[in-house]
Scaffold this motif. Structure first.
Motif, PDB file in Angstrom:
ATOM      1  N   VAL A  66      14.648  11.414   2.759  1.00 51.97           N
ATOM      2  CA  VAL A  66      15.658  10.431   2.378  1.00 51.97           C
ATOM      3  C   VAL A  66      15.016   9.055   2.211  1.00 51.97           C
ATOM      4  CG1 VAL A  66      17.752   9.231   3.169  1.00 51.97           C
ATOM      5  CG2 VAL A  66      17.549  11.705   3.447  1.00 51.97           C
ATOM      6  N   ASN A  67      14.133   8.697   3.137  1.00 46.81           N
ATOM      7  CA  ASN A  67      13.438   7.415   3.056  1.00 46.81           C
ATOM      8  C   ASN A  67      12.602   7.341   1.786  1.00 46.81           C
ATOM      9  OD1 ASN A  67      12.390   4.912   3.648  1.00 46.81           O
ATOM     10  ND2 ASN A  67      11.244   5.573   5.436  1.00 46.81           N
ATOM     11  N   ALA A  68      11.944   8.431   1.425  1.00 43.71           N
ATOM     12  CA  ALA A  68      11.140   8.459   0.198  1.00 43.71           C
ATOM     13  C   ALA A  68      12.014   8.203  -1.025  1.00 43.71           C
ATOM     14  CB  ALA A  68      10.407   9.792   0.072  1.00 43.71           C
ATOM     15  N   ARG A  69      13.180   8.824  -1.077  1.00 43.26           N
ATOM     16  CA  ARG A  69      14.096   8.631  -2.212  1.00 43.26           C
ATOM     17  C   ARG A  69      14.594   7.179  -2.293  1.00 43.26           C
ATOM     18  NH1 ARG A  69      16.037  13.386  -4.501  1.00 43.26           N
ATOM     19  NH2 ARG A  69      15.516  15.250  -3.299  1.00 43.26           N
ATOM     20  N   VAL A  70      15.014   6.645  -1.159  1.00 44.43           N
ATOM     21  CA  VAL A  70      15.528   5.275  -1.122  1.00 44.43           C
ATOM     22  C   VAL A  70      14.436   4.291  -1.528  1.00 44.43           C
ATOM     23  CG1 VAL A  70      16.392   3.459   0.420  1.00 44.43           C
ATOM     24  CG2 VAL A  70      17.333   5.770   0.574  1.00 44.43           C
ATOM     25  N   LYS A  71      13.235   4.457  -0.947  1.00 38.78           N
ATOM     26  CA  LYS A  71      12.119   3.566  -1.278  1.00 38.78           C
ATOM     27  C   LYS A  71      11.788   3.645  -2.763  1.00 38.78           C
ATOM     28  CE  LYS A  71       8.621   2.982   1.745  1.00 38.78           C
ATOM     29  NZ  LYS A  71       8.795   1.571   1.989  1.00 38.78           N
ATOM     30  N   MET A  72      11.804   4.862  -3.335  1.00 38.20           N
ATOM     31  CA  MET A  72      11.459   5.014  -4.749  1.00 38.20           C
ATOM     32  C   MET A  72      12.473   4.304  -5.632  1.00 38.20           C
ATOM     33  SD  MET A  72       9.014   6.182  -6.498  1.00 38.20           S
ATOM     34  CE  MET A  72       8.999   5.302  -8.024  1.00 38.20           C
ATOM     35  N   ASN A  73      13.748   4.384  -5.299  1.00 40.14           N
ATOM     36  CA  ASN A  73      14.768   3.682  -6.084  1.00 40.14           C
ATOM     37  C   ASN A  73      14.556   2.170  -6.025  1.00 40.14           C
ATOM     38  OD1 ASN A  73      16.150   5.881  -7.138  1.00 40.14           O
ATOM     39  ND2 ASN A  73      17.399   6.110  -5.304  1.00 40.14           N
ATOM     40  N   GLU A  76       7.397  16.868  -0.705  1.00 37.85           N
ATOM     41  CA  GLU A  76       5.939  16.758  -0.629  1.00 37.85           C
ATOM     42  C   GLU A  76       5.504  15.318  -0.365  1.00 37.85           C
ATOM     43  OE1 GLU A  76       4.355  20.290  -3.565  1.00 37.85           O
ATOM     44  OE2 GLU A  76       5.354  18.572  -4.489  1.00 37.85           O
ATOM     45  N   ILE A  77       6.166  14.376  -1.015  1.00 37.61           N
ATOM     46  CA  ILE A  77       5.847  12.961  -0.815  1.00 37.61           C
ATOM     47  C   ILE A  77       6.084  12.588   0.646  1.00 37.61           C
ATOM     48  CG2 ILE A  77       6.585  10.592  -1.342  1.00 37.61           C
ATOM     49  CD1 ILE A  77       7.132  11.586  -4.238  1.00 37.61           C
ATOM     50  N   SER A  78       7.202  13.019   1.184  1.00 41.25           N
ATOM     51  CA  SER A  78       7.515  12.681   2.576  1.00 41.25           C
ATOM     52  C   SER A  78       6.483  13.272   3.528  1.00 41.25           C
ATOM     53  CB  SER A  78       8.927  13.141   2.940  1.00 41.25           C
ATOM     54  OG  SER A  78       9.015  14.553   2.995  1.00 41.25           O
ATOM     55  N   GLU A  79       6.019  14.486   3.255  1.00 41.91           N
ATOM     56  CA  GLU A  79       4.990  15.113   4.091  1.00 41.91           C
ATOM     57  C   GLU A  79       3.675  14.341   4.012  1.00 41.91           C
ATOM     58  OE1 GLU A  79       4.556  19.199   2.905  1.00 41.91           O
ATOM     59  OE2 GLU A  79       6.610  19.693   3.483  1.00 41.91           O
ATOM     60  N   MET A  80       3.286  13.954   2.804  1.00 42.07           N
ATOM     61  CA  MET A  80       2.014  13.274   2.618  1.00 42.07           C
ATOM     62  C   MET A  80       2.003  11.871   3.209  1.00 42.07           C
ATOM     63  SD  MET A  80       0.724  14.362  -1.140  1.00 42.07           S
ATOM     64  CE  MET A  80       1.791  15.565  -1.884  1.00 42.07           C
ATOM     65  N   LEU A  81       3.138  11.182   3.138  1.00 45.07           N
ATOM     66  CA  LEU A  81       3.198   9.800   3.611  1.00 45.07           C
ATOM     67  C   LEU A  81       3.737   9.681   5.031  1.00 45.07           C
ATOM     68  CD1 LEU A  81       4.434   7.926   0.407  1.00 45.07           C
ATOM     69  CD2 LEU A  81       2.097   8.247   1.234  1.00 45.07           C
ATOM     70  N   GLY A  82       4.224  10.784   5.582  1.00 46.09           N
ATOM     71  CA  GLY A  82       4.730  10.750   6.944  1.00 46.09           C
ATOM     72  C   GLY A  82       6.039   9.997   7.088  1.00 46.09           C
ATOM     73  N   ILE A  83       6.891  10.076   6.058  1.00 45.98           N
ATOM     74  CA  ILE A  83       8.212   9.461   6.117  1.00 45.98           C
ATOM     75  C   ILE A  83       9.241  10.546   5.827  1.00 45.98           C
ATOM     76  CG2 ILE A  83       7.403   7.152   5.462  1.00 45.98           C
ATOM     77  CD1 ILE A  83       8.335   7.693   2.604  1.00 45.98           C
ATOM     78  N   ASP A 113       0.802  -1.227   0.000  1.00 47.36           N
ATOM     79  CA  ASP A 113       0.000   0.000   0.000  1.00 47.36           C
ATOM     80  C   ASP A 113       0.835   1.279   0.000  1.00 47.36           C
ATOM     81  OD1 ASP A 113      -2.251  -1.573   0.044  1.00 47.36           O
ATOM     82  OD2 ASP A 113      -2.550  -1.388   2.206  1.00 47.36           O
ATOM     83  N   ILE A 114       1.835   1.335   0.844  1.00 52.95           N
ATOM     84  CA  ILE A 114       2.652   2.543   0.939  1.00 52.95           C
ATOM     85  C   ILE A 114       3.460   2.739  -0.336  1.00 52.95           C
ATOM     86  CG2 ILE A 114       4.522   3.683   2.214  1.00 52.95           C
ATOM     87  CD1 ILE A 114       1.817   3.569   3.695  1.00 52.95           C
ATOM     88  N   ASP A 115       4.019   1.665  -0.874  1.00 44.70           N
ATOM     89  CA  ASP A 115       4.781   1.771  -2.116  1.00 44.70           C
ATOM     90  C   ASP A 115       3.895   2.218  -3.276  1.00 44.70           C
ATOM     91  OD1 ASP A 115       6.960   1.000  -0.654  1.00 44.70           O
ATOM     92  OD2 ASP A 115       7.170  -0.986  -1.567  1.00 44.70           O
ATOM     93  N   LYS A 116       2.659   1.724  -3.321  1.00 46.96           N
ATOM     94  CA  LYS A 116       1.706   2.175  -4.348  1.00 46.96           C
ATOM     95  C   LYS A 116       1.504   3.671  -4.247  1.00 46.96           C
ATOM     96  CE  LYS A 116      -1.342  -1.714  -4.208  1.00 46.96           C
ATOM     97  NZ  LYS A 116      -2.699  -2.161  -3.993  1.00 46.96           N
TER      98      LYS A 116
END
Length: 164
Positions: A145-152, A135-142, A118-121
């Motif tokens: 850096v975590n958003a960038r790593v997860k996206m890769n 913005e992604i980090s704010e919306m998902l509460g992460i 769900d979170i990755d989607k």
């Protein structure tokens, strides 16, 4: 005052309804479920709208409410979304018509994305919507850096799904 608020809300929703449609596509498999989720997200947005302070853009706030609603409903039912009956609010929203050919081209990508958690989607969706990592980090509460790593990691996973 209520009519003014309702008019303002409907105007915002009509302007940004594609956000909700895309989220619905990400979390549903058929048109009926899509319509049910769209309705449920609209209800949740309306219920939360009086608390919208304007600290962020409406679209950013809308993403957060819509994604949280979709994820919550998806986790509860996994296959079939249940919606609440809300007869008091009946908005007349002009639905955008989608090009069938474009829809067919996107099916493969959506099928691959649906295999993610769900979170990755949600992260993929926001990334494809050209949201910044901040913005992604704010919306998902992460963290950003975590958003960038997860996206890769997600990109690598999607490549493996699409090109086995």
């Amino acid at each position: 005052m209520k009519k003014e608020l309702e008019h303002e809300f409907v105007s915002h929703l009509e302007k940004h309804q594609n956000i909700v449609h895309k989220i619905c596509r990400m979390y549903t498999n058929d048109q009926e479920s899509h319509n049910d989720l769209f309705q449920e997200i609209t209800i949740q947005l309306w219920n939360a709208y009086p608390k919208f302070r304007g600290d962020s853009k409406f679209s950013t706030w809308m993403y957060r409410v819509a994604l949280n609603t979709a994820i919550t409903l998806y986790r509860k039912s996994k296959k079939q979304l249940r919606t609440q009956n809300y007869d008091e609010v009946s908005f007349k929203i002009k639905a955008d018509v989608y090009d069938d050919e474009v829809e067919k081209q996107l099916q493969l990508m959506y099928k691959a994305v649906k295999e993610l958690n769900d979170i990755d989607k949600a992260l993929v969706f926001l990334y494809l919507e050209d949201q910044s990592y901040r913005e992604i980090s704010e919306m998902l509460g992460i963290s950003e850096v975590n958003a960038r790593v997860k996206m890769n990691r997600i990109k690598k996973t999607l490549r493996n799904i699409l090109n086995p």
